[in-house]
Design an enzyme around this catalytic site. Sequence first.
Site, mmCIF file in Angstrom:
data_model
loop_
_atom_site.group_PDB
_atom_site.id
_atom_site.type_symbol
_atom_site.label_atom_id
_atom_site.label_comp_id
_atom_site.label_asym_id
_atom_site.label_seq_id
_atom_site.Cartn_x
_atom_site.Cartn_y
_atom_site.Cartn_z
ATOM 1 N N ALA A 20 0.807 -1.224 0.000
ATOM 2 C CA ALA A 20 0.000 0.000 0.000
ATOM 3 C C ALA A 20 0.838 1.271 0.000
ATOM 4 C CB ALA A 20 -0.936 0.001 1.207
ATOM 5 N N ILE A 24 -1.640 0.821 -6.987
ATOM 6 C CA ILE A 24 -3.031 0.427 -6.801
ATOM 7 C C ILE A 24 -3.338 0.087 -5.355
ATOM 8 C CG2 ILE A 24 -3.284 -0.330 -9.190
ATOM 9 C CD1 ILE A 24 -3.104 -3.220 -8.239
ATOM 10 N N GLY A 25 -2.335 -0.328 -4.587
ATOM 11 C CA GLY A 25 -2.571 -0.614 -3.169
ATOM 12 C C GLY A 25 -2.939 0.641 -2.411
ATOM 13 N N SER A 141 -1.976 -11.912 -12.003
ATOM 14 C CA SER A 141 -1.633 -11.264 -13.265
ATOM 15 C C SER A 141 -1.874 -12.222 -14.418
ATOM 16 C CB SER A 141 -0.158 -10.835 -13.266
ATOM 17 O OG SER A 141 0.258 -10.434 -14.556
ATOM 18 N N TYR A 167 8.424 -14.633 -12.339
ATOM 19 C CA TYR A 167 7.330 -13.744 -11.929
ATOM 20 C C TYR A 167 5.982 -14.373 -12.272
ATOM 21 C CZ TYR A 167 3.966 -9.933 -12.231
ATOM 22 O OH TYR A 167 2.834 -9.160 -12.107
#
Length: 285
Positions: A20, A24-25, A141, A167
């Site tokens: 955060a 986007i967090g 993702s 990833y």
Amino acid sequence: MSEATSNETMTGRTVLVTGASDGIGAEAARTLASRGATVHVTGRSADKLRPVAEAVGTEPLVADFSRLDDVRRLAEQVGERVERLDVLLNNAGGTFSPKHVTHDGHEPNFQVNHLAPFLLTNLLRPQLAAAGSSLVVNTSSIANLMGKVVLDDLDYERRRALEFPAYGTGKLMNIVFTRGISQRWSDDGIVSVAVHPGPVGSSFGRDSWLVGLLYRSPLKRLATISVPDGAAPLVMLAERGQDPDLDGRYFSRFNPRGLEHRQARDQQIIDGLWERSAALVELTT
């Protein structure tokens, strides 16, 4: 629905958002707080996290997911602050050079994207269960499609780790973990969902030279969406809360049937990843 009513959709609910510090967090945290939720935020950068925590009205919780002791300490701090947790947004993650192993000796894409949130979520299970009905959101993702879970070599000790496939494997593990929660914790009233927020133009990839180069180039404007647009699916899912229709699903933004690797529904992978991850972080299954 009036604007006043829509702004009260999260009143009475307690939320923890990881990752955060920015992106986007941070956006999801601010939005959920504006809609009435009590929002706790965690990230690895104290300087970046502080203004986000001030905006949502809680104290910052600094933790580096490349250090599992930080994750354990974070879970203790959350437990001291809240008795119940209605929504856990497992948003921390990124893409990292496999050459730089973590403090705990793990391949970084594996630890930061999967092992650390796996540990945190398990440690916060009592708070999630105490809510009676709660939701775990795992940020995944579309890169999960290029991943591959090898149960007897999760840490790339017998094969070469390449950054993008590593990833993608971490993001595939997010979906697999979601299915594991759905199967194992339903009696606690805990629902879990995974989501691809879209190609967000944030600080994603800052630990990767190659990805960082793309995100600093003019191509970023052509290939990415805005941070508020990327946060919108997380906010939507958090507002839906413990909706049984969400359980075990993988969303691609707002589409509940996101494209996923075939391993994401392989029961041997679901069970094996859970059991091996629990052993690595010294949890009892």
